[in-house]
Design a protein around this motif. Structure first.
Motif, PDB file in Angstrom:
ATOM      1  N   ASN A 124      36.044  42.632  33.241  1.00  0.00           N
ATOM      2  CA  ASN A 124      36.687  42.373  31.949  1.00  0.00           C
ATOM      3  C   ASN A 124      38.196  42.212  32.028  1.00  0.00           C
ATOM      4  N   GLN A 125      38.765  42.306  33.218  1.00  0.00           N
ATOM      5  CA  GLN A 125      40.204  42.093  33.366  1.00  0.00           C
ATOM      6  C   GLN A 125      40.444  40.582  33.392  1.00  0.00           C
ATOM      7  N   THR A 126      40.492  40.011  32.198  1.00  0.00           N
ATOM      8  CA  THR A 126      40.497  38.555  32.066  1.00  0.00           C
ATOM      9  C   THR A 126      41.575  38.059  31.113  1.00  0.00           C
ATOM     10  N   VAL A 127      41.987  36.836  31.364  1.00  0.00           N
ATOM     11  CA  VAL A 127      42.767  36.032  30.420  1.00  0.00           C
ATOM     12  C   VAL A 127      41.836  34.910  29.968  1.00  0.00           C
ATOM     13  N   GLN A 128      41.496  34.893  28.688  1.00  0.00           N
ATOM     14  CA  GLN A 128      40.568  33.888  28.181  1.00  0.00           C
ATOM     15  C   GLN A 128      41.347  32.866  27.351  1.00  0.00           C
ATOM     16  N   VAL A 129      41.309  31.625  27.814  1.00  0.00           N
ATOM     17  CA  VAL A 129      42.066  30.539  27.191  1.00  0.00           C
ATOM     18  C   VAL A 129      41.182  29.820  26.168  1.00  0.00           C
ATOM     19  N   ASN A 130      41.800  29.444  25.057  1.00  0.00           N
ATOM     20  CA  ASN A 130      41.091  28.789  23.951  1.00  0.00           C
ATOM     21  C   ASN A 130      40.015  29.698  23.367  1.00  0.00           C
ATOM     22  N   ASN A 131      40.312  30.982  23.336  1.00  0.00           N
ATOM     23  CA  ASN A 131      39.350  31.955  22.811  1.00  0.00           C
ATOM     24  C   ASN A 131      39.707  32.314  21.378  1.00  0.00           C
ATOM     25  N   GLY A 132      38.979  31.713  20.435  1.00  0.00           N
ATOM     26  CA  GLY A 132      39.200  32.006  19.026  1.00  0.00           C
ATOM     27  C   GLY A 132      38.384  33.169  18.520  1.00  0.00           C
ATOM     28  N   LEU A 134      35.219  33.522  18.402  1.00  0.00           N
ATOM     29  CA  LEU A 134      34.058  33.027  17.678  1.00  0.00           C
ATOM     30  C   LEU A 134      32.929  32.785  18.666  1.00  0.00           C
ATOM     31  N   SER A 135      31.712  32.666  18.166  1.00  0.00           N
ATOM     32  CA  SER A 135      30.571  32.469  19.053  1.00  0.00           C
ATOM     33  C   SER A 135      30.720  31.214  19.888  1.00  0.00           C
ATOM     34  N   THR A 136      31.307  30.168  19.322  1.00  0.00           N
ATOM     35  CA  THR A 136      31.517  28.903  20.033  1.00  0.00           C
ATOM     36  C   THR A 136      32.960  28.470  19.869  1.00  0.00           C
ATOM     37  N   ASN A 137      33.648  28.252  20.979  1.00  0.00           N
ATOM     38  CA  ASN A 137      35.011  27.729  20.958  1.00  0.00           C
ATOM     39  C   ASN A 137      34.961  26.227  21.221  1.00  0.00           C
ATOM     40  N   LEU A 138      35.389  25.430  20.254  1.00  0.00           N
ATOM     41  CA  LEU A 138      35.429  23.989  20.437  1.00  0.00           C
ATOM     42  C   LEU A 138      36.715  23.584  21.155  1.00  0.00           C
ATOM     43  N   TYR A 139      36.660  22.450  21.862  1.00  0.00           N
ATOM     44  CA  TYR A 139      37.797  21.963  22.645  1.00  0.00           C
ATOM     45  C   TYR A 139      38.251  20.600  22.146  1.00  0.00           C
ATOM     46  N   LEU A 140      39.538  20.340  22.268  1.00  0.00           N
ATOM     47  CA  LEU A 140      40.036  18.992  22.082  1.00  0.00           C
ATOM     48  C   LEU A 140      39.441  18.095  23.162  1.00  0.00           C
ATOM     49  N   LYS A 141      39.263  16.831  22.843  1.00  0.00           N
ATOM     50  CA  LYS A 141      38.684  15.921  23.834  1.00  0.00           C
ATOM     51  C   LYS A 141      39.620  15.722  25.020  1.00  0.00           C
ATOM     52  N   GLN A 142      40.899  15.633  24.739  1.00  0.00           N
ATOM     53  CA  GLN A 142      41.876  15.353  25.788  1.00  0.00           C
ATOM     54  C   GLN A 142      42.273  16.629  26.521  1.00  0.00           C
ATOM     55  N   VAL A 143      42.269  16.565  27.837  1.00  0.00           N
ATOM     56  CA  VAL A 143      42.752  17.676  28.650  1.00  0.00           C
ATOM     57  C   VAL A 143      44.264  17.538  28.794  1.00  0.00           C
ATOM     58  N   PRO A 144      45.037  18.581  28.511  1.00  0.00           N
ATOM     59  CA  PRO A 144      46.495  18.448  28.611  1.00  0.00           C
ATOM     60  C   PRO A 144      46.953  18.171  30.037  1.00  0.00           C
TER      61      PRO A 144
END
Length: 387
Positions: A124-132, A134-144
Motif C-alpha cells: 500500500n505504499q503507493t502514489v496513485q495517479v488519476n485517482n479520483g 471512485l470505482s472507475t477512473n476515466l482517462y483523457l484520450k491524449q497521453v501528456p
C-alpha cells in the motif's frame, strides 16, 4: 482535465499548501474541476469518503491536471485507495461467486498467503495517479507529452513508493497502456468490466421492457436540478443500501458532504427515481463524463422494496437512455455480468499499471507474484465464470 494554457513549469505537483497556484482554466470544465478538487485538498478525503485516509495532491503535466493519492499503509481503506483491499480483502469476499466450494477454499488459502507477502512488501505504499477515489477512473484520450517528466518527479518526491495507475481498459486506454509500458510498467489485472455496445434485437427488447417499468410502477425520473439538500440523506442511504449493505463494506463510504458537493456543484450528474404517488425517492444514480465516456460511481436503490418492482432494471434503463441520447460510450464498471451482457454490454479486462523498477526486489516481489498469478489464473477464471 485539460487546461487552456499556462506559464507555469510543464510538470508540477500541488498540495493543500500550494493549491492556490493550480492554474485552473476559466472554462466550465475548469470551474467544475476547481469545485471538486479544492475542497478535497482543504478538508481531506475522509470528509467525502469516510473509509479513505490519504494524502491528496494534484499533478499537472503540460495542460492536464490529475488527482493523486499518496499512502504508506492504511490497509483498512476502501479498495479505491488500497491495492491490498482490492486484491486481497475484496477478492476473498467475492470467491463465493465461483459456486465451487473446493476452489473457493483453495483460492482463499492462496490469497491469505499472497496477502502476507504483499504486506511484507509494503504493497500500500503507493502514489496513485488519476485517482479520483471512485470505482472507475476515466482517462483523457491524449497521453501528456510530459508523462516521463512527471513520473521522474514523483519518484524523486516519493522515492520509496510504487507508482500506480488504476482503471486502465485496453479498448478505451490503448495509448495510455502503450505509453506506460514504455515507461516500464507491469500490468496487473484488477477486474472484468463491461462496456455498452450496439445491442442486438434481444437486448433492445429487454431494455425497452425495462423502460416500460417506469410508467407501469409510477416512477418519475428526477434530474439533479429538481433535487435539493433535503434529499441528500436519502440519496446517501440508497447508495449505502446497495453498495455497502448488500455488496461490500470495501466499497467507498460516500458521505453526505460528497453527495452535497455532487448535487450543488455538479461534480456528478445526479438522477433519481421518485414514486409519483408517495413522493419518495427510491433509487439514485450519479455519473460523470470524460471525453465521450461516461461511468456511474453512484448507483443505489431501496433494497427493502420487492425485487419484482425492478428498480435496478429501471435505473439501468435510464442510464442507457442518457448514454444513447448524448452519444456517450457507457462504461458499466463490474458486477451483474449476466444482466449487462443480456442488454448489449461486452466484457473487457481492467488493469492497474504498476511502476516499481526503482524499488528494491523485496518491494517488487509481491507485485511480480500477483502479476503472474492474475494474468495466468485470475483472468481465465474471470472470463470462464463471467465475473
Amino acid at each position: 482535465m485539460r487546461l487552456e494554457c499556462s506559464q507555469a513549469p510543464m510538470a508540477e505537483l500541488y498540495d493543500c499548501e500550494t493549491s492556490h497556484r493550480i492554474p485552473f482554466p476559466d472554462t466550465s470544465e475548469g470551474r467544475r474541476a476547481a469545485e471538486l478538487l479544492l475542497p478535497w485538498l482543504e478538508h481531506s478525503a475522509t470528509r467525502y469518503v469516510a473509509n479513505v485516509t490519504t494524502s491528496l495532491y494534484v499533478l499537472r503535466l503540460g495542460d492536464m491536471l490529475f488527482p493523486v493519492t499518496v499512502n504508506v499503509n492504511e490497509y483498512e481503506n476502501s479498495y479505491v485507495c488500497s491495492p491490498f483491499t482490492h486484491y486481497i480483502t475484496y477478492a476473498k469476499e467475492e470467491l463465493y461467486k465461483l459456486n465451487h466450494p473446493l476452489l473457493e477454499s483453495l483460492l482463499g488459502r492462496l490469497l491469505d498467503g499472497i496477502g502476507c507477502l504483499l504486506k511484507a512488501g509494503r504493497m500500500n505504499q503507493t502514489v496513485q495517479v488519476n485517482n479520483g477515489l471512485l470505482s472507475t477512473n476515466l482517462y483523457l484520450k491524449q497521453v501528456p507529452a510530459q508523462l516521463s517528466e512527471g513520473l521522474r518527479m514523483l519518484q524523486a518526491a516519493f522515492p520509496g513508493h510504487t507508482i500506480l495507475f488504476r482503471s486502465l481498459v485496453p479498448s478505451l486506454n490503448a495509448d495510455w497502456i502503450d505509453a506506460l509500458r514504455l515507461e516500464g510498467s507491469r500490468f496487473v489485472p484488477s477486474r472484468q468490466v463491461y462496456l455498452y455496445a450496439a445491442p442486438n434485437a434481444k437486448a433492445r427488447w429487454l431494455i425497452k421492457r425495462d423502460r416500460q417499468l417506469l410508467s407501469k410502477n409510477g416512477y418519475d425520473v428526477i434530474a439533479g436540478d429538481k433535487l435539493d439538500v433535503a434529499d441528500i440523506p436519502r440519496l446517501k442511504a440508497l447508495y449505502d443500501l446497495l453498495y455497502l449493505e448488500k455488496h461490500s463494506r470495501c466499497n467507498p463510504w460516500f458521505t453526505e458532504a460528497f453527495f452535497s458537493q455532487a448535487l450543488l456543484s455538479g461534480t456528478l450528474s445526479i438522477y433519481a427515481l421518485r414514486h409519483a404517488a408517495t413522493g419518495r425517492l427510491d433509487a439514485v444514480l450519479g455519473f460523470y463524463v470524460k471525453e465521450g465516456v461516461m461511468t456511474t460511481p453512484v448507483f443505489g436503490y431501496d433494497t427493502s422494496l420487492p425485487r419484482e418492482l425492478g428498480l435496478y432494471r429501471m435505473l439501468s434503463a435510464v442510464l442507457i437512455s442518457l448514454s444513447e441520447q448524448n452519444g456517450w460510450r457507457l462504461h458499466e464498471s463490474s458486477g451483474a455480468p449476466e444482466f449487462k451482457r443480456n442488454r448489449g454490454a461486452v466484457p473487457d479486462i481492467e488493469y492497474s499499471a504498476v511502476l516499481d523498477a526503482h524499488l528494491p526486489w523485496t518491494r517488487r516481489l509481491g507485485w511480480y507474484v500477483l502479476d503472474r498469478l492474475l494474468n495466468r489464473i485470475g483472468v481465465p477464471l474471470m472470463r470462464k465464470w463471467k465475473l
